[in-house]
Design a protein around this motif. Sequence first.
Motif, PDB file in Angstrom:
ATOM      1  N   LEU A  68      -2.202  53.997 -31.160  1.00 10.78           N
ATOM      2  CA  LEU A  68      -1.038  53.550 -31.945  1.00 10.78           C
ATOM      3  C   LEU A  68      -1.443  53.296 -33.403  1.00 10.78           C
ATOM      4  N   MET A  71      -1.417  56.475 -35.265  1.00  8.23           N
ATOM      5  CA  MET A  71      -0.038  56.929 -35.519  1.00  8.23           C
ATOM      6  C   MET A  71       0.589  56.131 -36.649  1.00  8.23           C
ATOM      7  N   ILE A  72       0.311  54.840 -36.686  1.00  9.12           N
ATOM      8  CA  ILE A  72       0.915  53.992 -37.724  1.00  9.12           C
ATOM      9  C   ILE A  72       0.347  54.356 -39.096  1.00  9.12           C
ATOM     10  N   THR A  75       1.850  57.789 -40.007  1.00 14.98           N
ATOM     11  CA  THR A  75       3.307  57.704 -40.239  1.00 14.98           C
ATOM     12  C   THR A  75       3.585  57.027 -41.584  1.00 14.98           C
ATOM     13  N   ALA A  89       8.118  58.940 -35.558  1.00 15.29           N
ATOM     14  CA  ALA A  89       6.734  58.746 -35.078  1.00 15.29           C
ATOM     15  C   ALA A  89       6.689  58.981 -33.571  1.00 15.29           C
ATOM     16  N   LEU A  91       5.281  58.201 -30.057  1.00 14.91           N
ATOM     17  CA  LEU A  91       4.536  57.100 -29.423  1.00 14.91           C
ATOM     18  C   LEU A  91       3.417  57.725 -28.597  1.00 14.91           C
ATOM     19  N   CYS A 110       6.055  50.962 -35.258  1.00 12.75           N
ATOM     20  CA  CYS A 110       6.234  52.235 -35.989  1.00 12.75           C
ATOM     21  C   CYS A 110       7.322  52.092 -37.040  1.00 12.75           C
ATOM     22  N   ALA A 116       8.887  54.334 -40.088  1.00 11.04           N
ATOM     23  CA  ALA A 116       9.574  55.416 -39.356  1.00 11.04           C
ATOM     24  C   ALA A 116      11.018  55.018 -39.117  1.00 11.04           C
ATOM     25  N   VAL A 119      11.520  56.876 -33.031  1.00  8.43           N
ATOM     26  CA  VAL A 119      10.296  57.226 -32.293  1.00  8.43           C
ATOM     27  C   VAL A 119      10.614  58.340 -31.306  1.00  8.43           C
TER      28      VAL A 119
END
Length: 274
Positions: A68, A71-72, A75, A89, A91, A110, A116, A119
């Motif tokens: 995560l 991804m954060i 993003t 984004a 997950l 997110c 974002a 998701v």
Amino acid sequence: MSIQMEIRRHTLRSLAKMKRNKERVAMLTAYDVMTAQCLDEAGADVLLVGDSLGNVVYGFDSTLPVTLDMMIAHTGAVTRGSKRAMVIADLPFMTYQASIEEALRSAGRCLSEAGAQAVKVEGASTYMVDMIKRLMEAGIPVMGHIGLTPQSVHQMGGFYTHGSTESSYDRLVREAIALEQAGCFSIVLECVKPEVAKEISEKISAITIGIGSGNVCDGEVLVINDVLGYTAGKAPKFATTYANVKETVRDAGLAYVKAVKGIVRGESESKSES
Ligand code: KIV
């Protein structure tokens, strides 16, 4: 007095209008600020920060190791690089499957930490349908994803086209309807037989986004590295490549290396001193 056009990001409403007007949605993945800026300027409607970044950016052989936090971070970069596209984004694996509470927290991060607007999650089990309803209740827009879902690669036993048998065809249609009823504003149909993708796209009002599913959906998505010709291995057969960035980067690298090595250290300074 100069009149400045206000640039506004796509919203659920503007994308829904595109479907009603039969205007196709152009979605691409993006993982960094400059790519986001270029694709935004090119007119991409949606930028997906896909967990495919595990493969194309980090060199893993699946999307399963993506976290995560990764991804954060990515993003956030894509949000900062874009002005008009909706940013979604993905997950990653095991950030939403264990409990609804964890899913809410993962999705919430997110939006609140990375900016974002929505998701994306994979699958359409009863748990997923309940979980999506809860995200919707919390004000978090959700894009679904059915057909080939890479986070379930071990369970699926590989990558293949879905919807070829009658039972898998019917299951995909049922799943798409269940996801729409749960509140998904859009659904990715990955490697789905075009006949099923077409039927789903006509049956539901959520926006269908195809990848490897023919050109029958409301929009299409590709992994940006495949589009740019900047893929470590082979791009999938269904992906059209529009550039050869790998060659451009290699050539620029080569020119730089040659230039550096072609200069004798200290040569220019000693010449100007004499
Ligand atoms: O992770 C990803 O890039 C995706 C798209 C290919 C739909 O899920």
